[in-house]
Design an enzyme around this catalytic site. Sequence first.
Site, short mmCIF file in Angstrom:
data_model
loop_
_atom_site.label_atom_id
_atom_site.label_comp_id
_atom_site.label_asym_id
_atom_site.label_seq_id
_atom_site.Cartn_x
_atom_site.Cartn_y
_atom_site.Cartn_z
N PRO A 138 -38.24 16.07 149.36
CA PRO A 138 -37.27 15.65 150.34
C PRO A 138 -36.84 14.22 150.32
O PRO A 138 -37.49 13.38 150.89
CB PRO A 138 -38.05 15.82 151.63
CG PRO A 138 -39.45 15.51 151.21
CD PRO A 138 -39.54 15.72 149.76
N GLU A 139 -35.74 13.93 149.76
CA GLU A 139 -35.01 12.76 150.24
C GLU A 139 -33.72 13.39 150.73
O GLU A 139 -33.58 14.61 150.65
CB GLU A 139 -34.82 11.72 149.14
CG GLU A 139 -36.12 10.95 148.90
CD GLU A 139 -35.99 9.80 147.92
OE1 GLU A 139 -35.04 9.02 148.03
OE2 GLU A 139 -36.84 9.71 147.03
N HIS A 198 -50.18 28.75 150.83
CA HIS A 198 -49.52 27.76 151.68
C HIS A 198 -48.25 28.27 152.34
O HIS A 198 -47.41 27.50 152.76
CB HIS A 198 -49.24 26.50 150.86
CG HIS A 198 -50.47 25.89 150.30
ND1 HIS A 198 -51.49 25.41 151.09
CD2 HIS A 198 -50.88 25.72 149.03
CE1 HIS A 198 -52.47 24.96 150.31
NE2 HIS A 198 -52.13 25.14 149.06
N ARG A 215 -49.05 20.39 151.41
CA ARG A 215 -49.70 19.24 152.06
C ARG A 215 -49.56 19.22 153.57
O ARG A 215 -50.21 18.43 154.23
CB ARG A 215 -49.16 17.95 151.45
CG ARG A 215 -49.62 17.77 150.01
CD ARG A 215 -48.99 16.56 149.36
NE ARG A 215 -49.55 15.32 149.84
CZ ARG A 215 -49.13 14.12 149.42
NH1 ARG A 215 -48.16 14.04 148.52
NH2 ARG A 215 -49.67 13.04 149.88
#
Length: 272
Positions: free
Chosen positions: A2-3, A92, A111
């Site tokens: 993500p940017e 996840h 994460r």
Amino acid sequence: MPELPEVETVRTGLEDALKGATIKKVELKRANLRFEFPEHFAKKLTGATIESIGRRAKYLLFHLDNCMVLIGHLGMTGRFSVEKPPKTYGKHDHVVFTLTDGRAVIYNDARRFGFMTLSSEKELSENVFLADLGPEPLEKEFSAKYLEIQLLRRSGPIKTVIMGQGLVVGVGNIYASEALFLAKIDPRKPAKKVADNSAELVKAIRAVLKDAIKSGGSSLRDFVQVSGESGYFQHHFNVYGRAGKPCITCHTPIKNLRMAGRSTFYCPHCQK
DNA sequence: CCTTGAACCTGCGGGC
DNA sequence: TGCCCGCAGGTTCAAG
């Protein structure tokens, strides 16, 4: 992922896939991501139809027909996929929305720096995550004049300063290095001293982000349908990740250093 | 106010 | 093969 460009790419893909879709069932595979889910999270989403999906900074905004907005952030490793319900879920896969048409929207985040929360449509702009954000880099408010004023009252190194989401949103670690390379500015230079170059810096930030959005868009379909990883690292960077390799302009080896805990890349010859 | 550094959490690749 | 270390796209919080 993500940017800003990656989030925008995800937004477009999700909107194509989910506009008009109705959520039939919400499954939380654990009690929290980065934060706990808000009270009655599943209940408030169940039965809602997704009218549109917007973006503010790196936040995804799912506008629902019940006057609520689902706010989502991808953190470092968050991914959405829209597919037929799999037989088994990955380690996840933390959140699953089953749609009335049978498809499953799966949020996967190794994460767990990402999160989801809810806001009423009415109070969206006062939401704690959105309230203090700077202007969007691709909007008019992010002007040379604005940037100049902001830079004049900051003493930190320019790279760290433009990464702060209060000054301008969406510039993350990769594109900060890339934009400064384009603008020929040394990332360590104090923000104040860069004020004179505000016009170039605005232009560089916009160029870098637009270019990345453009190239992200092409691999978008894959991205959303399969839970693959197209988009990001297929993109070519001028300095990011190129320590020791020749500068594309002058062939001087690209340098790598750590600023505010983040790896930073620049050309010691081109960037002053 | 601004800036910095640590914290959150998991996985991966490199070195030994 | 396996262990340890450092590193990774972001943000928040505490402290200087």
